[in-house]
Design an enzyme around this catalytic site. Sequence first.
Site, PDB file in Angstrom:
ATOM      1  N   HIS A  26       0.878  -1.182   0.000  1.00 27.06           N
ATOM      2  CA  HIS A  26       0.000   0.000   0.000  1.00 27.06           C
ATOM      3  C   HIS A  26       0.913   1.230   0.000  1.00 27.06           C
ATOM      4  O   HIS A  26       1.744   1.397   0.901  1.00 27.06           O
ATOM      5  CB  HIS A  26      -0.922  -0.008   1.213  1.00 27.06           C
ATOM      6  CG  HIS A  26      -1.876  -1.171   1.205  1.00 27.06           C
ATOM      7  ND1 HIS A  26      -2.084  -1.962   2.312  1.00 27.06           N
ATOM      8  CD2 HIS A  26      -2.653  -1.673   0.205  1.00 27.06           C
ATOM      9  CE1 HIS A  26      -2.964  -2.911   1.995  1.00 27.06           C
ATOM     10  NE2 HIS A  26      -3.313  -2.752   0.726  1.00 27.06           N
ATOM     11  N   GLU A  32       1.614   3.756   3.149  1.00 24.81           N
ATOM     12  CA  GLU A  32       1.994   3.225   4.468  1.00 24.81           C
ATOM     13  C   GLU A  32       3.516   3.348   4.567  1.00 24.81           C
ATOM     14  O   GLU A  32       4.271   2.523   4.065  1.00 24.81           O
ATOM     15  CB  GLU A  32       1.480   1.797   4.616  1.00 24.81           C
ATOM     16  CG  GLU A  32      -0.058   1.774   4.570  1.00 24.81           C
ATOM     17  CD  GLU A  32      -0.677   0.391   4.648  1.00 24.81           C
ATOM     18  OE1 GLU A  32       0.048  -0.602   4.852  1.00 24.81           O
ATOM     19  OE2 GLU A  32      -1.924   0.303   4.509  1.00 24.81           O
ATOM     20  N   ARG A  80      -3.050   4.393  -1.467  1.00 28.87           N
ATOM     21  CA  ARG A  80      -3.101   2.972  -1.106  1.00 28.87           C
ATOM     22  C   ARG A  80      -2.891   2.097  -2.348  1.00 28.87           C
ATOM     23  O   ARG A  80      -2.126   1.138  -2.319  1.00 28.87           O
ATOM     24  CB  ARG A  80      -4.441   2.662  -0.435  1.00 28.87           C
ATOM     25  CG  ARG A  80      -4.575   1.213   0.059  1.00 28.87           C
ATOM     26  CD  ARG A  80      -5.892   1.038   0.804  1.00 28.87           C
ATOM     27  NE  ARG A  80      -6.164  -0.345   1.159  1.00 28.87           N
ATOM     28  CZ  ARG A  80      -5.762  -0.940   2.265  1.00 28.87           C
ATOM     29  NH1 ARG A  80      -5.006  -0.277   3.139  1.00 28.87           N
ATOM     30  NH2 ARG A  80      -6.077  -2.203   2.537  1.00 28.87           N
ATOM     31  N   ASN A 121      -3.161  -5.932  -2.175  1.00 26.62           N
ATOM     32  CA  ASN A 121      -3.141  -6.945  -1.124  1.00 26.62           C
ATOM     33  C   ASN A 121      -4.397  -7.824  -1.111  1.00 26.62           C
ATOM     34  O   ASN A 121      -4.597  -8.595  -0.182  1.00 26.62           O
ATOM     35  CB  ASN A 121      -2.960  -6.292   0.250  1.00 26.62           C
ATOM     36  CG  ASN A 121      -2.157  -7.176   1.180  1.00 26.62           C
ATOM     37  OD1 ASN A 121      -1.276  -7.915   0.742  1.00 26.62           O
ATOM     38  ND2 ASN A 121      -2.461  -7.119   2.467  1.00 26.62           N
ATOM     39  N   ARG A 122      -5.221  -7.670  -2.139  1.00 24.84           N
ATOM     40  CA  ARG A 122      -6.366  -8.570  -2.337  1.00 24.84           C
ATOM     41  C   ARG A 122      -6.314  -9.193  -3.737  1.00 24.84           C
ATOM     42  O   ARG A 122      -7.243  -9.893  -4.135  1.00 24.84           O
ATOM     43  CB  ARG A 122      -7.702  -7.798  -2.207  1.00 24.84           C
ATOM     44  CG  ARG A 122      -7.868  -6.953  -0.939  1.00 24.84           C
ATOM     45  CD  ARG A 122      -7.987  -7.795   0.305  1.00 24.84           C
ATOM     46  NE  ARG A 122      -8.329  -7.003   1.479  1.00 24.84           N
ATOM     47  CZ  ARG A 122      -7.450  -6.346   2.238  1.00 24.84           C
ATOM     48  NH1 ARG A 122      -6.159  -6.344   1.904  1.00 24.84           N
ATOM     49  NH2 ARG A 122      -7.833  -5.687   3.316  1.00 24.84           N
ATOM     50  N   TYR A 133      -7.977 -13.132   2.823  1.00 27.63           N
ATOM     51  CA  TYR A 133      -7.865 -12.556   1.483  1.00 27.63           C
ATOM     52  C   TYR A 133      -6.515 -12.905   0.868  1.00 27.63           C
ATOM     53  O   TYR A 133      -5.615 -13.396   1.544  1.00 27.63           O
ATOM     54  CB  TYR A 133      -8.116 -11.052   1.496  1.00 27.63           C
ATOM     55  CG  TYR A 133      -7.458 -10.279   2.611  1.00 27.63           C
ATOM     56  CD1 TYR A 133      -6.166  -9.796   2.472  1.00 27.63           C
ATOM     57  CD2 TYR A 133      -8.144 -10.015   3.810  1.00 27.63           C
ATOM     58  CE1 TYR A 133      -5.558  -9.075   3.487  1.00 27.63           C
ATOM     59  CE2 TYR A 133      -7.536  -9.301   4.834  1.00 27.63           C
ATOM     60  CZ  TYR A 133      -6.250  -8.839   4.669  1.00 27.63           C
ATOM     61  OH  TYR A 133      -5.649  -8.144   5.678  1.00 27.63           O
ATOM     62  N   ARG A 186       1.934 -11.332   0.157  1.00 33.19           N
ATOM     63  CA  ARG A 186       2.881 -12.241   0.816  1.00 33.19           C
ATOM     64  C   ARG A 186       2.502 -13.715   0.630  1.00 33.19           C
ATOM     65  O   ARG A 186       3.335 -14.603   0.835  1.00 33.19           O
ATOM     66  CB  ARG A 186       2.990 -11.918   2.312  1.00 33.19           C
ATOM     67  CG  ARG A 186       1.672 -12.015   3.070  1.00 33.19           C
ATOM     68  CD  ARG A 186       1.789 -11.489   4.499  1.00 33.19           C
ATOM     69  NE  ARG A 186       0.498 -11.424   5.167  1.00 33.19           N
ATOM     70  CZ  ARG A 186      -0.287 -10.362   5.186  1.00 33.19           C
ATOM     71  NH1 ARG A 186       0.076  -9.263   4.542  1.00 33.19           N
ATOM     72  NH2 ARG A 186      -1.445 -10.383   5.835  1.00 33.19           N
ATOM     73  N   GLU A 218       2.058  -5.428  10.894  1.00 36.09           N
ATOM     74  CA  GLU A 218       1.167  -4.264  10.927  1.00 36.09           C
ATOM     75  C   GLU A 218       1.562  -3.438  12.141  1.00 36.09           C
ATOM     76  O   GLU A 218       1.549  -3.951  13.271  1.00 36.09           O
ATOM     77  CB  GLU A 218      -0.274  -4.778  11.073  1.00 36.09           C
ATOM     78  CG  GLU A 218      -1.354  -3.797  10.812  1.00 36.09           C
ATOM     79  CD  GLU A 218      -1.628  -3.566   9.328  1.00 36.09           C
ATOM     80  OE1 GLU A 218      -1.547  -2.379   8.945  1.00 36.09           O
ATOM     81  OE2 GLU A 218      -1.924  -4.513   8.591  1.00 36.09           O
ATOM     82  N   TYR A 272     -10.341   1.006   5.690  1.00 38.45           N
ATOM     83  CA  TYR A 272     -11.408   0.002   5.635  1.00 38.45           C
ATOM     84  C   TYR A 272     -12.811   0.595   5.524  1.00 38.45           C
ATOM     85  O   TYR A 272     -13.786  -0.154   5.470  1.00 38.45           O
ATOM     86  CB  TYR A 272     -11.318  -0.929   6.845  1.00 38.45           C
ATOM     87  CG  TYR A 272     -10.121  -1.859   6.801  1.00 38.45           C
ATOM     88  CD1 TYR A 272      -9.347  -1.990   5.642  1.00 38.45           C
ATOM     89  CD2 TYR A 272      -9.748  -2.608   7.909  1.00 38.45           C
ATOM     90  CE1 TYR A 272      -8.251  -2.827   5.595  1.00 38.45           C
ATOM     91  CE2 TYR A 272      -8.653  -3.461   7.866  1.00 38.45           C
ATOM     92  CZ  TYR A 272      -7.907  -3.559   6.707  1.00 38.45           C
ATOM     93  OH  TYR A 272      -6.819  -4.400   6.667  1.00 38.45           O
TER      94      TYR A 272
END
Length: 319
Positions: free
Chosen positions: A29, A32, A71, A78-79, A172, A176, A186, A296
């Site tokens: 993302h 981040e 993001r 990441n999905r 999901y 990784r 996180e 989210y």
Amino acid sequence: MSSGGNNNNTKAAARVDAARRVAIFGGTHGNEMSGVTLVNLWVQNSAEIQRKGVEIKPFIANPKAVEKCVRYVDTDLNRAFTQENLSVPGDDELPYEVQRAQEINRMFGPKGSAGAYDVIFDLHNTTSNMGCTLILESSKDAFNLQMMNYIKKAFAPASCLVLLNEHPLLKYSTSRSVAKHPVGLEVGPQPQGVLRSNIFEAMRVILKHALDFIELFNEGMEFPACTVEVFRVLERMDYPRDANGNIIAMVHPNLQDCDWEPLNPGDPMFQTFDGKSIHYQGSSTVYPTFINEAAYYEKQQAFVTTRRETLVASAVRKA
């Protein structure tokens, strides 16, 4: 329970292949900043992350999102690592992150294959008050459980919790997940697009301990059976909404910033704009996390509930 633990200790250690190829992903993302900054630092000078007998590759996963400090560009990377996305014929018309997922899968996978990277650390920040959290994708991964136990002990007295997400509907397809042993990290709270020194340093120290574990494991150290406390993902909780899908309540002040603290049946959970409380109606105590995470809102998630569990990790040593 104690006799079960003793039986585990007498079992022969599970043999696990040495972790010879390790990647560290930042910028899955692009806003981040701890992972983005650390990975950029290590791309310039990797001395800090080198370990004997391990090839370690720092890698910016979503460079276009990093460049724009967002993001993602088209869809959440990441999905994006579903079998469908990874197997669809490559095409410039595909969303950027799907193209990138295919590229990452070629470089570090293929996902689920013997040739995939041994470990991928995926570095994330959260706006929630979660502190330091390791994300585990399988309760059966003894190598990762042992690594997380090692990190927790090395990081003490500071806290590093373990979030286990193997819920069939809520799990999901992470970037990784291409590796044999995927590890999410996180660290928060940190606003999007912001770099906080304490969050940056915590992430850096956890990575150091993780890489130390891999080096020790590869050198032949046996890690005895142990127990690891985890928080197992149970349910995704959305904000209350009206018939048009508009949010009509906020996270209750008693719950805000209380990640990992018990939420009991009847406790206030949301507060409407005119000050009324909406209470938790579950049948048992849960431990919420990712509370009021900024990223989210688009996923219709106010927080996730978890259950506290103790997992037994079998002894492991290098095959």
